[in-house]
Write a protein that holds these residues in place. Structure first.
Motif, PDB file in Angstrom:
ATOM      1  N   ALA A 143       0.826  -1.203   0.000  1.00 17.46           N
ATOM      2  CA  ALA A 143       0.000   0.000   0.000  1.00 17.46           C
ATOM      3  C   ALA A 143       0.864   1.258   0.000  1.00 17.46           C
ATOM      4  O   ALA A 143       0.577   2.232  -0.718  1.00 17.46           O
ATOM      5  CB  ALA A 143      -0.929  -0.001   1.208  1.00 17.46           C
ATOM      6  N   LEU A 144       1.928   1.236   0.802  1.00 17.77           N
ATOM      7  CA  LEU A 144       2.845   2.373   0.811  1.00 17.77           C
ATOM      8  C   LEU A 144       3.526   2.540  -0.542  1.00 17.77           C
ATOM      9  O   LEU A 144       3.735   3.664  -1.013  1.00 17.77           O
ATOM     10  CB  LEU A 144       3.892   2.182   1.907  1.00 17.77           C
ATOM     11  N   PHE A 145       3.855   1.408  -1.179  1.00 18.23           N
ATOM     12  CA  PHE A 145       4.484   1.464  -2.499  1.00 18.23           C
ATOM     13  C   PHE A 145       3.548   2.100  -3.522  1.00 18.23           C
ATOM     14  O   PHE A 145       3.956   2.959  -4.313  1.00 18.23           O
ATOM     15  CB  PHE A 145       4.861   0.053  -2.940  1.00 18.23           C
ATOM     16  N   ILE A 146       2.274   1.711  -3.502  1.00 17.71           N
ATOM     17  CA  ILE A 146       1.304   2.279  -4.441  1.00 17.71           C
ATOM     18  C   ILE A 146       1.138   3.773  -4.198  1.00 17.71           C
ATOM     19  O   ILE A 146       1.073   4.582  -5.140  1.00 17.71           O
ATOM     20  CB  ILE A 146      -0.051   1.553  -4.313  1.00 17.71           C
ATOM     21  N   GLY A 147       1.080   4.168  -2.904  1.00 21.02           N
ATOM     22  CA  GLY A 147       0.944   5.580  -2.596  1.00 21.02           C
ATOM     23  C   GLY A 147       2.135   6.396  -3.075  1.00 21.02           C
ATOM     24  O   GLY A 147       1.970   7.472  -3.672  1.00 21.02           O
ATOM     25  N   GLN A 148       3.349   5.885  -2.836  1.00 22.28           N
ATOM     26  CA  GLN A 148       4.543   6.583  -3.280  1.00 22.28           C
ATOM     27  C   GLN A 148       4.634   6.626  -4.804  1.00 22.28           C
ATOM     28  O   GLN A 148       5.021   7.646  -5.387  1.00 22.28           O
ATOM     29  CB  GLN A 148       5.794   5.905  -2.699  1.00 22.28           C
ATOM     30  N   ALA A 149       4.272   5.518  -5.451  1.00 28.75           N
ATOM     31  CA  ALA A 149       4.316   5.481  -6.921  1.00 28.75           C
ATOM     32  C   ALA A 149       3.325   6.485  -7.510  1.00 28.75           C
ATOM     33  O   ALA A 149       3.632   7.179  -8.495  1.00 28.75           O
ATOM     34  CB  ALA A 149       3.999   4.067  -7.416  1.00 28.75           C
TER      35      ALA A 149
END
Length: 516
Positions: free
Chosen positions: A325-331
């Protein structure tokens, strides 16, 4: 010869002129001045912005990344036991070489840090002088990073292996009746070392090398500035690297916990049939299982077969989903910042559309407004006035002269004028865009602006509707209003899309007054 060696040594340990040092000190002259100060006040003190230190930090960055990847694999998957007897053989030849090289680099770094200058932490680098006193450097290092660096540099795994080898080769430890061991002090030591071998403490102590990972961000940010890498590119690398690293560590943990428990019945490793496979195959299936949890694809090859696997699975899915989820938000954030001005233009057009809908403007007028925004901003929205106001006068004039370079090149009014006057006039020009059919000036109105045509063409029309002239790139009109308050004698309409610059009467008067 000695003089040449000393000169070469000073050139690599004293500050060098590079993008990072120039950014910190402000200019190349300031860097050269700092180098002269180092030559006068220090002996064999390494400056933090010297080429040697920057190169050494890059080496440390590489070593840390290698250890961050290979250490978990070596601890989890590589079995250093004799297949026939099951007896521990030590850390293994390949890992021993890698571990020895790492320890050598870390010990060398430990020594170099005692001779590396530093900036006082309470002041910014740009406003403080680098501390070059050897005693202050050593004291500061002992108070800050020394304990952590020392713990990560001591080769505990090799020490334990060496002690174990000495104990096993002790003749007293091989007594037939065992009295030497049962009554001697070596009995407790031998039993303790046997327990350590069972827990593979020698391998787990290598994790202390990862204490230096705290320096990883420092080294990465420093080389980002030295190489002048784009911040967006580095953010992409950081986000993707963090996600892959988490999947890597999670996969190692998924295999390590059942292994430490001596592979309890129903464990996923036996269910997948990889218990006696090569470490490469074991790692691949572990990584697949960890990424399956992270991406919400399933349990892996088989569902959990015991309580240990069940709880391990739940923790893996929870942490993996959070990381994903953090990866999707950062991306998403990175993608939005890749074309920030385009996003602002889209938001601006939505506001304009809502305004036109609210005011119930005619469809033809709405189309013209759309075309105006598209032509003027070219799909990118920014406030040029705000950007220019933040610059100093010198930079602002350079930007304005560059933006108007085509206009100055084609308008005869500017070609024969004094460059200082041209620069003053250009700083007062206002950029304007007109669509085909737009009325730039109206006959009979009082004028207060003159116009310079950069691109496009306009028609000069008199009261009876006759087009008496057509002006194109490089032409100017309306200049009479700058000399006297008179009414316009003709109407000027845009024939095509036109980029123009206007000069106000008041601004013209100020420029003329300054050069009289």
């Amino acid at each position: 010869m000695v003089v040449k060696v000393c000169a070469c040594l000073k050139s690599i340990i004293h500050p060098s002129v590079n993008k990072f040092s120039v950014r910190i000190f402000g200019s190349e002259k300031a860097v050269i001045k700092e180098r002269e100060r180092c030559e006068q006040t220090s002996f064999l003190i390494i400056h933090p912005f010297s080429m040697f230190r920057i190169t050494w930090d890059f080496l440390m960055l590489f070593v840390l990344v290698v250890n961050l990847v290979l250490l978990p694999i070596a601890i989890t998957f590589v079995d250093y036991s004799d297949p026939s007897t099951g007896e521990q053989k030590g850390v293994g030849t390949q890992w021993s070489v890698l571990s020895s090289l790492t320890d050598s680099v870390f010990i060398a770094d430990l020594a170099l840090n005692f001779r590396t200058a530093y900036f006082p932490s309470k002041t910014s680098k740009s406003s403080a002088c680098c501390v070059l006193d050897a005693k202050k450097i050593a004291l500061n290092y002992v108070k800050t990073w020394f304990v952590m660096d020392f713990c990560s540099s001591v080769p505990f795994d090799h020490i334990i292996t060496l002690v174990n080898w000495i104990i096993e080769d002790d003749p007293a430890s091989h007594s037939k009746n065992g009295t030497a061991l049962s009554h001697g002090g070596n009995a407790a030591v031998a039993q303790g070392l046997k327990g350590l071998r069972m827990l593979k403490l020698a391998k787990f102590l290598t994790l202390l090398k990862l204490l230096r990972v705290t320096r990883l961000l420092k080294y990465a940010s420093q080389w980002e500035e030295v190489l002048n890498l784009a911040s967006v590119a580095m953010r992409v690398v950081n986000v993707v690297g963090t996600m892959l690293l988490f999947a890597h560590l999670n996969g190692c943990i998924m295999f390590l916990i059942p292994r430490l428990s001596d592979f309890p019945p129903g464990n996923w490793i036996d269910n997948d049939g990889i218990r006696h496979s090569s470490w490469r195959e074991q790692y691949s299936w572990s990584l697949f299982r960890a990424m399956s949890h992270m991406l919400g694809m399933g349990y892996g090859k088989h569902p959990p077969g015991n309580m240990q696997d069940l709880w391990l699975l739940m923790m893996s899915m929870l942490s993996g989903a959070t990381c994903y989820a953090l990866f999707i938000g950062q991306a998403t954030n990175i993608i939005q910042q890749l074309n920030y001005s385009r996003r602002l233009f889209t938001e601006k057009m939505k506001q304009v559309e809502q305004y036109m809908y609210h005011r119930k403007l005619p469809p033809e007028l709405q189309v013209r407004i759309h075309q105006y925004y598209e032509y003027k901003f070219k799909g990118k929205m920014f406030n040029e006035n705000d950007v220019l106001q933040e610059l100093n006068d010198c930079l602002r004039n350079e930007v304005l002269n560059y933006n108007c370079r085509e206009l100055v090149g084609v308008v005869p009014f500017f070609k024969d004028a004094d460059p200082a006057f041209v620069s003053a006039v250009v700083s007062k020009l206002q950029f304007e865009v007109y669509q085909p059919g737009d009325c730039v000036i109206q006959e009979g109105t009082l004028g207060h602006k003159m116009y310079f045509i950069q691109t496009g063409s306009v028609d000069v029309v008199i009261s009876d509707g006759t087009c008496v002239a057509q002006l194109t790139e490089g032409a100017y009109f309306g200049e009479i209003c700058l000399l006297a308050k008179v009414r316009r004698t003709a109407t000027v309409k845009a024939d095509t899309f036109c980029n123009m610059y206007s000069l106000d009467q008041a601004d013209s008067a100020r420029c003329s007054t300054s050069f009289l």
